[in-house]
Write an enzyme that holds these catalytic residues in place. Structure first.
Site: not given
Ligand code: NAD
Length: 439
Positions: A128, A234-236
């Site tokens: 990460k 949203g997007n998903v």
């Protein structure tokens, strides 16, 4: 360094530069001794913190830090495990009150990526990236961001590929363009530069496959006629609504905090059995709806002691990252309530699958991606969902513990060529005095 963990990231950056005369620092785990080696004796408290921590530090192979020459910002790369391949995971640009909160977030998220990648059967390790956002307003300035992300790209380049970055919270598509100006060790670059583009439709379909796995596990049949309550559009989620409608669900009710987003989703599916309700950000009542499946598709931490006792669905399966506020406590509470929780890192893998190997180019209907969404490949989302839920039942453990167990075992598999190469790179950075340089 006095009270290193309690310092703000800015103060830590300043102390590194002024007290140690260094722009770079590292903490590297030595598997032979089990000890953590730090780049500077003054950072001994960092080694002691990591060696003594049982919550977030899990023998992470290496942690690297740099104070940007240009922006003075603290940047970090957390490499958890590179047995399956070099460490891959997104770059988060976020405000952190203390060095400890910065470290804990990086450690936890890096291990999460090892698990997500391993469970997805892709040949990547886990890591990460973090950039500590200062409490001023510079993060809003496009010129500052361009300089910052170019700086992060140079930092990534200096790590010789043991960490490969990507997009994450706080980082935008145009930031990834800047990263790609100064490093080859990145995925999730804009399509105009050869990247794979928006991963959300693939993520949505992966979650739907996991829902099918959970339904079959419970013997409840297909999605046809089922009722789904969803947080966020949203997007998903917007793509998922289309997938669910195509599968013949009976009804969908979704909550959304943005009027505009709600209107756009209603307009996208005219005449569908879909209700979108606009709510306040603190309103989580959607999770308490009487339905077959609840899909948290907005925020992390929404499965907690306030929400879990209200859940009436048999299945919780959604795209949002880190849904459990406390992984052990809240997974157990869901189990005791008889709710089948599909761990987020299992069902939302398609985002990383979509972009992880984009450097090899793209194919329409790419079989290497499509197999995740079918039922024949053993590592397909559907099959791994079934496997994790069966393991949890068989062992009397939570689904989160079962998925972690499967993932931790897979994470030890070494790729025949790239396996643990990241560790060799880390050793070379230490040997070649990486800490003395600056990007
Ligand atoms: P997004 O920002 O497009 O969508 C989130 C939506 O949730 C927004 O429309 C927002 O207004 C709404 N929202 C926020 N708070 C809410 C609340 N309290 N109640 C109802 N709605 C609320 O994000 P996304 O890309 O769709 O991702 C959704 C989640 O899935 C995130 O947690 C993300 O980290 C995770 N995820 C996404 C992908 C991907 O491919 N995009 C991959 C893996 C995981």
């Amino acid at each position: 360094m006095h009270d290193l963990l309690g310092l703000s990231p800015d103060a830590f950056a300043e102390q590194l530069v002024t007290t140690l005369g260094a722009r770079r620092a590292f903490a590297v785990h030595d598997p032979a001794s089990g000890r953590v080696t730090v780049s500077h004796p003054a950072l001994a408290p960092l080694a002691r913190f990591l060696e003594g921590d049982r919550r977030d530090f899990h023998e992470h192979e290496g942690l690297f830090f740099e104070v940007g020459q240009d922006t003075g910002t603290l940047m970090g790369a957390f490499v958890h495990c590179t047995r399956r391949g070099n460490a891959q995971g997104g770059l988060r640009y976020w405000p952190y009150p203390t060095v400890e909160s910065f470290l804990r977030d990086g450690l936890r998220l890096a291990q999460g990526m090892t698990r997500k990648n391993a469970l997805a059967g892709i040949w990547w390790g886990g890591g990460k990236g973090l950039i500590a956002r200062a409490p001023d307003e510079r993060w809003r300035d496009p010129d500052f961001r361009r300089r910052l992300y170019r700086e992060y790209g140079r930092f990534t380049t200096s790590l010789r590929g043991c960490y490969v970055t990507a997009e994450d919270a706080g980082t935008r598509a145009e930031d990834m363009r800047s990263v790609f100006e100064t490093t080859r060790f990145t995925t999730c670059i804009p399509p105009a530069l050869g990247g794979s583009g928006n991963p959300s439709p693939a993520t949505a379909l992966g979650v739907v496959r996991a829902m099918e796995g959970a339904l079959d596990h419970l013997g409840l049949g297909s999605l046809a006629g089922k009722s789904v309550a969803m947080q966020g559009t949203g997007n998903v989620a917007a793509a998922m609504i289309g997938d669910l409608l195509a599968a013949g669900v009976g009804s969908i009710v979704a909550s959304e905090i943005s009027e505009e987003q709600a209107a756009s989703v209603r307009a996208r599916y005219p005449g569908a059995p879909l209700e979108v309700v606009v709510v306040a950000p603190s309103d989580h009542s959607i999770l308490a709806r009487a339905c077959d499946i609840v899909a948290p598709n907005a925020l992390g931490g929404v499965l907690n002691p306030q929400t879990i006792p209200q859940i009436r669905a048999r299945i919780v399966c959604g795209a949002a990252n880190n849904q459990l506020l406390d992984e052990t406590r809240d997974a157990q509470a869901l189990r005791e309530r008889g709710v089948v929780y599909v761990p987020d890192f299992l069902c939302n893998r398609m985002g990383i699958v979509h972009c992880a190997n984009e450097q090899y180019g793209q194919l329409p209907e790419d079989p290497a991606i499509q197999r995740h969404l079918g039922r024949t490949w053993e590592n397909a989302v559907y099959n791994v969902t079934r496997q994790a839920l069966e393991l949890a039942d068989g062992e009397g453990i939570t689904t989160a513990a079962a998925a972690n167990r499967l993932a931790d075992s897979l994470a030890l598999h070494e790729h025949p060529i790239w396996g643990h190469r990241g560790r060799t790179i880390i050793d070379s950075l230490v040997r070649d005095d990486w800490r003395a340089g600056a990007s």
